[in-house]
Design an enzyme around this catalytic site. Structure first.
Site, PDB file in Angstrom:
ATOM      1  N   GLY A  43       0.956  -1.596  -0.326  1.00 36.99           N
ATOM      2  CA  GLY A  43      -0.276   0.132  -0.204  1.00 36.99           C
ATOM      3  C   GLY A  43       0.888   1.687  -0.128  1.00 36.99           C
ATOM      4  N   HIS A 102      14.262  15.471  -0.315  1.00 36.50           N
ATOM      5  CA  HIS A 102      14.045  15.202   0.920  1.00 36.50           C
ATOM      6  C   HIS A 102      15.186  14.852   1.931  1.00 36.50           C
ATOM      7  CE1 HIS A 102       9.771  16.758  -0.961  1.00 36.50           C
ATOM      8  NE2 HIS A 102       9.390  15.660  -1.208  1.00 36.50           N
TER       9      HIS A 102
END
Length: 513
Positions: free
Chosen positions: A41, A155
């Site tokens: 997921g 990031h």
């Protein structure tokens, strides 16, 4: 009036493709990258890089560039930016021992968005190696453009994972480029702000960061237009905050003028271009409305500056769209037109039901008005005006400096004057110059006679003798002897320390045929 034949048109297109493809393009890929999985997921899927490579191969684009398998980077290379504790943690952590490192998981922000999975450190090595290896090839001038679609994880912080990113390969690649380039430009067209890269270079004027991103209640929440850098890096962080629904025309109207102004003012020696595909229409986590052509127009525009460029991947969470985007941009970098109908490949069923390269955009509303975009553009231009422009000619350090009289060029009217007067004036200048040389030599001899004697082991350098006082034949003899000594010392160093003169290769060349 005669019309050109179809064969003639094909020849013209072929010739233009040859001219475009003269730029040397290298491509880094490791087949193992698609084997890593963030978890059930999770939107980040490294498998998208394998799908991209398969599409690149089936379009035949690999034939027009050098394909390399990156050589894994070491822990020491990663700690050029990241902390030792953080890198050591990534090396030892795995799903089986997570309970033993509960405090470390919190300290290094690992667990939710950045989960622990099997082979985590090896995965970081793979995508980072392509970016650093690409920077090395650019530094050695072995390539003009280098592509690493596995990279672009922008990031990650010095001691912290963030936004699906563990190692900031963008920062490490820029640090490598700074070894050979005085200035490096980082451009980010990912929908998320490139906060990790901006933070790393926030206080330096050797790296300029330019990010075009969604801003306002959106991860990571940074990148306001007023965030311009600090200390020496003030005005070297350029941020263009955007709203939902950004379309091709709007993006082109801001990207080209801003980047054009940056290139004019900053004049970088190399560019790192992060091409996150989550700014495309229909992305799982994105809210922009760019088509493949609109996204690739940024790549094409950066390419026109003919600056060494490292092209990286980044975000992109709709699995069928990311390979389309990066394959098309690979063709743009090669200067090759490819068909809209997708060739058959190992993942052909993913691209149904149309099986086309280009996708239609949605009808979502563009919340970026022309007035808003123009206002932000004006603010950024004002910031760029405060950046010290790179000198194109030699700088005169003082308004009072004037050219000495004996070095001035002859007047234009000399030819019309009496030749005897001109010759007398030139002889006078020569005699004046000789007197200056003698006076200079006498002054240096007086200085040397009055100077205190230095111990032979003193580190303070001695004042070099005046070269102008040497006869010309002795000067050339001294120069030849000096060059011979330097060459002999270099030969000795090469024999004793060969690794310093012959560094390791950036990777193994691959045969993908």
């Amino acid at each position: 009036e005669t019309k050109p034949s179809r064969s003639g048109a094909r020849e013209t297109i072929a010739m233009s493709a040859v001219v475009e493809s003269k730029r040397r393009v290298s491509y880094f890929y490791d087949a193992e990258i698609g084997n890593y999985h963030y978890g059930q997921g999770h939107p980040m899927k490294p498998h998208r890089v394998r799908m991209t490579h398969n599409l690149v191969v089936n379009y035949g684009l690999y034939r027009q560039m050098e394909v390399f398998r990156p050589k894994p980077v070491s822990k020491d290379q990663m700690t050029r930016f990241h902390s030792d504790d953080y890198i050591n943690f990534l090396r030892v952590i795995n799903p089986d021992n997570m309970s033993e490192y509960f405090k470390h998981l919190q300290r290094f922000n690992v667990g939710e968005d950045c989960p622990v999975f099997d082979g985590l450190f090896e995965f970081c090595q793979l995508y980072t190696s392509g970016s650093i290896g690409g920077a090395v090839r650019l530094n050695k001038e072995q390539s003009d453009i280098v592509i690493n679609w596995a990279g672009g994880l922008h990031h990650a912080k010095k001691s912290e994972a963030s936004g699906f990113c563990y190692i900031n390969d963008c920062v490490l690649a820029i640090l490598e480029l700074l070894k050979h380039h005085q200035r490096v430009l980082y451009i980010d067209i990912d929908i998320h702000h490139g906060d990790g890269v901006e933070e790393a270079f926030y206080t330096t004027n050797r790296v300029m960061t330019a990010s075009f991103h969604k801003f306002g209640e959106y991860f990571p929440g940074t990148g306001d237009v007023q965030d311009v850098g600090a200390n020496e890096g003030k005005n070297y962080a350029i941020n263009f905050p955007l709203h939902d629904g950004m379309d091709d025309d709007s993006f082109k109207s801001i990207f080209r003028p801003v980047i054009g102004k940056i290139m004019e003012t900053f004049s970088p020696g190399a560019v790192v271009l992060q091409c996150g595909a989550d700014s495309l229409s229909g992305d799982r986590l994105g809210c922009f409305n760019l088509s493949l052509r609109g996204h690739a127009d940024c790549v094409e525009f950066v390419k026109t500056f003919n600056v060494p460029t490292l092209v990286l991947g980044g975000g992109g969470y709709t699995l069928r769209n990311v390979p389309r985007c990066w394959t098309y941009e690979t063709a743009v970098l090669l200067g090759v037109d490819i068909k809209d109908a997708l060739p058959y490949n190992d993942y052909f069923e993913y691209y149904g039901p149309d099986y086309r390269l280009h996708m239609p955009v949605s009808n979502m509303e563009n919340l970026n008005t022309k007035e808003y975009l123009e206002n932000v553009k004006v603010q950024l231009f004002d910031i760029l005006k405060q950046v010290e422009p790179v000198p194109g000619v030699q700088i005169q350090t003082g308004s009072s400096m004037q050219t000495p009289a004996d070095l001035e060029l002859p007047d234009k009217d000399d030819e019309s004057q009496n030749p005897d007067e001109v010759r007398a004036r030139r002889i006078s200048r020569t005699q004046h110059h000789i007197r200056d040389m003698k006076a200079h030599r006498t002054t240096n001899q007086q200085r040397r006679s009055c100077a205190p004697r230095r111990h032979k082991y003193t580190r303070t350098p001695l004042r070099p003798p005046c070269v102008l006082a040497l006869p010309l034949d002795r000067f050339w003899l001294l120069l030849r002897l000096t060059c011979a000594c330097i060459q002999r010392n270099m030969d000795t160093e090469k024999k004793e320390h060969p690794a310093e003169f012959y560094p390791a290769e950036t990777g193994d060349k691959m045969d993908v045929s």
